[in-house]
Every structure is written in structure tokens, then in C-alpha cells.
Design an enzyme around this catalytic site. Structure first.
Site, PDB file in Angstrom:
ATOM      1  N   HIS A 304       1.233  -1.248  -0.677  1.00  0.00           N
ATOM      2  CA  HIS A 304      -0.053   0.001   0.487  1.00  0.00           C
ATOM      3  C   HIS A 304       0.561   1.496  -0.193  1.00  0.00           C
ATOM      4  CE1 HIS A 304      -2.707   2.988   1.530  1.00  0.00           C
ATOM      5  NE2 HIS A 304      -3.678   2.169   0.830  1.00  0.00           N
ATOM      6  N   ASP A 361      -7.842  -5.348   0.169  1.00  0.00           N
ATOM      7  CA  ASP A 361      -8.419  -6.410  -1.234  1.00  0.00           C
ATOM      8  C   ASP A 361      -8.403  -7.497  -0.521  1.00  0.00           C
ATOM      9  OD1 ASP A 361      -9.453  -3.953  -2.428  1.00  0.00           O
ATOM     10  OD2 ASP A 361      -8.129  -3.688  -3.253  1.00  0.00           O
TER      11      ASP A 361
END
Ligand code: CMC
Length: 427
Positions: A304, A361
Site C-alpha cells: 500500500h 483487498d
């Protein structure tokens, strides 16, 4: 008292004000830089660039903190509903009981979609991706609802209309893509229950609402509701800064979210896990491909831009999978593969050195599969969830007198001036 940072260049110095946020985050205000020095900053991907002051969402990527309007994501996931969290993001505070009831009533009132919109849906090619359809249909809403967002009342009405209709449109696109009869929303159902009803009810087999799934869906959408200046929100703000209408602006956000490095990762994760399962690949083989710099493959659902530790949303999502799947009697081999993959990656030197941890996710697709949502609808589910965040950020940006048309600069690296050569004289 304002603090300053001193920039030294070409034997000169420039004092630049330091801006400090409520959580102690600091920025160097470079707004006068080009005017005073002729220099610009160079920051591809904007990893070091603050584009606004915002009171909506706080993230600390090193500590894995996420808060909406000051409230930790863990507390919202435990206690709130998606409708209440949307109110919080948009209005800056939790609603009273009366305000929440009024919001729910208005969401129900706005839940139908103009019948003429069905003609658009029917004419998309069958293989169209639902994100492409959603982006086009949200843009098309402008033609059906041309009112402007000017007064507070209009803003509230248009925001609630969007929150309600986008959910209806998503379910509708699923039904039409399967060639099934569209199912209309029921006024006696809550926001999330209504979505499941519109997705899965059929004229021959009524869908029985399971309150555990309704709760799981609430949490799923709460976790996706905002994430400060991410790619799609930045797209919304950039397009909005040109004063494009709200529907076109959101349509741009949906298009950005579709990308596999952003919201499209939830679909990519499940496709990756399914491939590992179907082809019997070993976890070690997959990890080694993800580390190979000559191979474009990345471990989807890992890494991320902001989080350099476990994404707090992923922790919550994993817990819900552990709770919901056994309750539904689902034994999903992809969940087992995901857990093994996570364990190996978290102990691998490459992933440790690069600070690559599971993001939201990684487990969200497994939960959506358990709910019966088809894989190509996963990113649409993310889009419905992100809508309140886009709306809150769009409004904050327009209300902020410091904001301007978004228009970055560049360092030109092309040819220096050269003459035009007539076509007959070219080699
Ligand atoms: N697998 C393997 N290597 C990775 C991964 C990964 N998932 N993510 C980053 N890296 C490596 C990358 O190869 C690069 O290595 P090097 O510096 O040697 O070239 C380094 O880590 C930094 O990567 P980056 O792409 O420069 O970093 P970023 O901050 O731009 O990337 C990211 C963030 C999310 C695009 C990236 O981690 C990624 O592609 N992850 C997989 C896609 C994914 O899961 N996306 C969902 C993000 S969460 C949902 C949302 O909020 O949008």
C-alpha cells in the site's frame, strides 16, 4: 506562531512556512516556491505532496491507524451502519436518531431509477464490465436529474439520491447482465438488506434476508467508505476542481477505481487465488514470482502507498471471513490459500524489507464470494462503499477557499526548438 523551513539554493535562502495538522503531521508550504525561485518540486505519483487540508479521514500508515472524523475504523465497524457512517463522513458528525431516520427515509424515497435508464443498460454488449457500465450510467444520471448542487438542501438531496440510486443501478446491472428480471427495492428494507434483495431475489425463488450477511455487508461498505487522498478520490477532486458536474466527476472516480492497482485489486486477488488453486501452484512458486524483478507479476492484495504495516481494514475483513464463512457452511479453498500465502509472505525477507502487508483487498473478495457476489462485480461493491467518501471530499474541496483548479507542472525533457520541415524535404 508560524514555524519556517529554510531552503538554500544557488547561494540564496528562502523561508517556507510549516503547516501542522491536528495529529502533528507536518508539511512545508511551497505555494510561493515557483513565484519566488522559478523552481517547482518534482514528485511523480505525489507520494510527498499534500494537496489539501482535510478534516475527514486520518490515516497513519506506520501505525496502521484509520479514523473517520476522529472515530477509529474498528469502532465504526463494530457499532455503526453504512448509512450512519456515510452521514458521519458527509456531515462531519454522527447523526441524532431523528436525523438518521430522516436519512433512511430519504434513501428509500430515492431508491428507484428512471425506467428509461433500462434502455441504456439493455444496449451494453453482454460482456461489458460492470465498472464500465456503472461509470457510464452515473455520468448519464446528469441527463435525468439536471438540477445543480447549489444550496445545502440541494446538496443533501443530490447526495442521498446518488447514494441510493448507485446501489440500485449496481444491482440492476447485475440482473440485466444475466438476462434476468430487474427486482425493485422494498421500502421496508434497510439500505444493505435492499441491495441483497435486489441482487438475489427472483420471481421464482424469494431471497430470504440473512441478518448476518446484512451486518457483514454494512461492515464491508464501512471499511471502504473513505481513505483520504487515494487515486480515485484525487480523480474526483481533480475533475471537480474544473467545476465539472457531480455526475461526470463521480464517473471519473469510478473509472480510476477500476484499475487493478487500486479498487480493481479485489477482483485481481480472487482471480490470482483461483489460478493458484486450479493450476495447483505452490505458494513458494507464487512468492518467488512476486519477488522476481524481471516478472511483472505482483502479489495482489499486498502493499500500500500509505500503510507500511498491516492495513487495519484487512484485519477486520479477515475476522469477518472467519465469522461469516463457517456460519454459511462455506468451506472456500481460496480462504485457505490466502491464509497460507499471507503466512509465507509475512515471514519472507523481501516482503519484510519492502514493508508489504495484506491490504483491504486481500480478504474482501473472499467475503464477497461467500455472499454470492460474482467476481466481476467486486469493484462495483467497492465503488458503492467509496461513494460517501468521494462526496464528502468533493464538497470539502469546493468549500475550501484555498483550493484552485488542479493543474500540476512538469519538467520538460523533449526536443529543444527546431523548425518545421515540409513533408517533401523529410528523409
Ligand atoms: N508484490 C510484489 N512487490 C511489490 C508489491 C506486491 N504486491 N507491491 C509493491 N512491490 C514492490 C515493487 O515492485 C517496488 O519494488 P522496487 O522498488 O524494487 O521496484 C516496491 O515494492 C515499491 O512499489 P511501488 O509500486 O513503487 O509502491 P507504491 O506505493 O506505488 O505501490 C501499490 C502501492 C498498492 C500500487 C503496490 O503495493 C501494488 O501494486 N500492490 C498490489 C495491488 C494492490 O493490492 N492494490 C490495492 C491497494 S489497497 C486498495 C486501495 O486502497 O486502493
Amino acid at each position: 506562531m508560524t514555524e519556517y523551513a529554510t531552503l538554500t539554493f544557488e547561494g540564496k535562502t528562502l523561508e517556507l512556512p510549516i503547516v501542522t495538522g491536528t495529529e502533528g503531521e507536518k508539511a512545508i508550504d511551497i505555494r510561493m516556491l515557483r513565484q519566488k525561485t522559478g523552481y517547482i518540486t518534482f514528485d511523480p505519483g505525489y507520494g510527498n505532496t499534500g494537496c489539501c487540508k482535510s478534516a475527514i479521514t486520518f490515516m497513519n500508515g506506520e501505525k496502521g491507524i484509520l479514523r473517520y472524523r476522529g472515530i477509529p475504523i474498528e469502532e465504526l465497524a463494530e457499532n455503526s451502519t453504512f448509512v450512519e457512517t456515510s452521514y458521519l463522513l458527509i456531515n462531519g458528525r454522527l447523526p441524532t436518531r431523528k436525523e438518521l431516520t430522516r436519512t433512511s427515509v430519504m434513501l428509500n424515497d430515492f431508491s428507484l431509477v428512471h425506467e428509461d435508464m433500462q434502455n441504456f443498460y439493455q444496449n451494453f454488449p453482454r460482456a461489458s464490465h460492470p465498472m464500465g457500465i456503472l461509470s457510464a450510467m452515473v455520468n448519464a444520471l446528469r441527463s435525468f436529474y439536471p438540477e445543480l448542487v447549489e444550496t445545502d438542501e440541494q446538496t443533501e438531496m443530490i447526495f442521498l439520491r446518488l447514494l441510493s440510486k448507485v446501489r440500485t443501478m449496481a444491482a440492476m446491472s447485475y440482473k440485466i447482465s444475466r438476462g434476468h428480471k430487474v427486482i425493485y427495492p422494498r421500502p421496508d428494507y434497510t439500505y444493505c438488506a435492499n441491495f441483497l434483495h435486489m441482487m438475489f431475489d427472483t420471481p421464482v425463488k424469494p431471497y430470504v434476508i440473512d441478518q448476518d450477511l446484512v451486518r457483514a455487508l454494512n461492515v464491508f461498505w464501512i471499511l471502504h467508505a473513505d481513505h483520504e487522498q487515494n487515486c480515485s478520490t484525487s480523480a474526483v477532486k481533480t475533475v471537480g476542481s474544473a467545476r465539472a458536474n457531480i455526475y461526470a466527476t463521480l464517473s471519473a472516480g469510478i473509472a480510476a477505481l477500476w484499475g487493478p492497482l487500486h479498487g480493481g485489486a479485489n477482483q485481481a486477488v480472487v482471480e490470482m487465488l483461483a489460478k493458484i488453486w486450479k493450476e495447483g501452484l505452490s505458494i513458494e512458486e507464487v512468492i518467488s514470482r512476486a519477488k522476481d524483478k524481471t516478472d511483472p507479476f505482483r502479489l495482489m492484495g499486498f502493499g500500500h502507498r500509505v500503510y507500511k504495516t498491516y492495513d487495519p481494514r484487512a484485519k477486520i475483513m479477515k475476522k469477518i471471513c472467519d465469522r461469516v464463512l463457517p456460519k454459511l457452511n462455506i468451506n472456500d479453498p481460496l480462504l485457505d490459500i490466502a491464509k497460507k500465502l499471507e503466512e509465507v509472505a509475512l515471514n519472507d525477507a523481501y516482503f519484510i524489507d519492502y514493508n508489504l502487508y495484506p491490504n483491504v483487498d486481500f480478504y474482501s473478495g473472499i467475503l464477497l464470494r461467500a455472499m454470492g457476489i460474482p467476481t466481476n462485480m467486486f469493484t462495483v461493491m467497492f465503488a458503492i462503499g467509496r461513494l460517501p467518501g468521494w462526496l464528502a471530499q468533493w464538497k470539502e474541496n469546493l468549500d475550501d477557499p484555498e483550493q484552485k483548479l488542479c493543474r500540476p507542472r512538469q519538467i520538460y525533457t523533449g526536443s529543444n526548438q527546431k523548425p518545421y520541415i515540409p513533408i517533401d524535404d523529410r528523409e
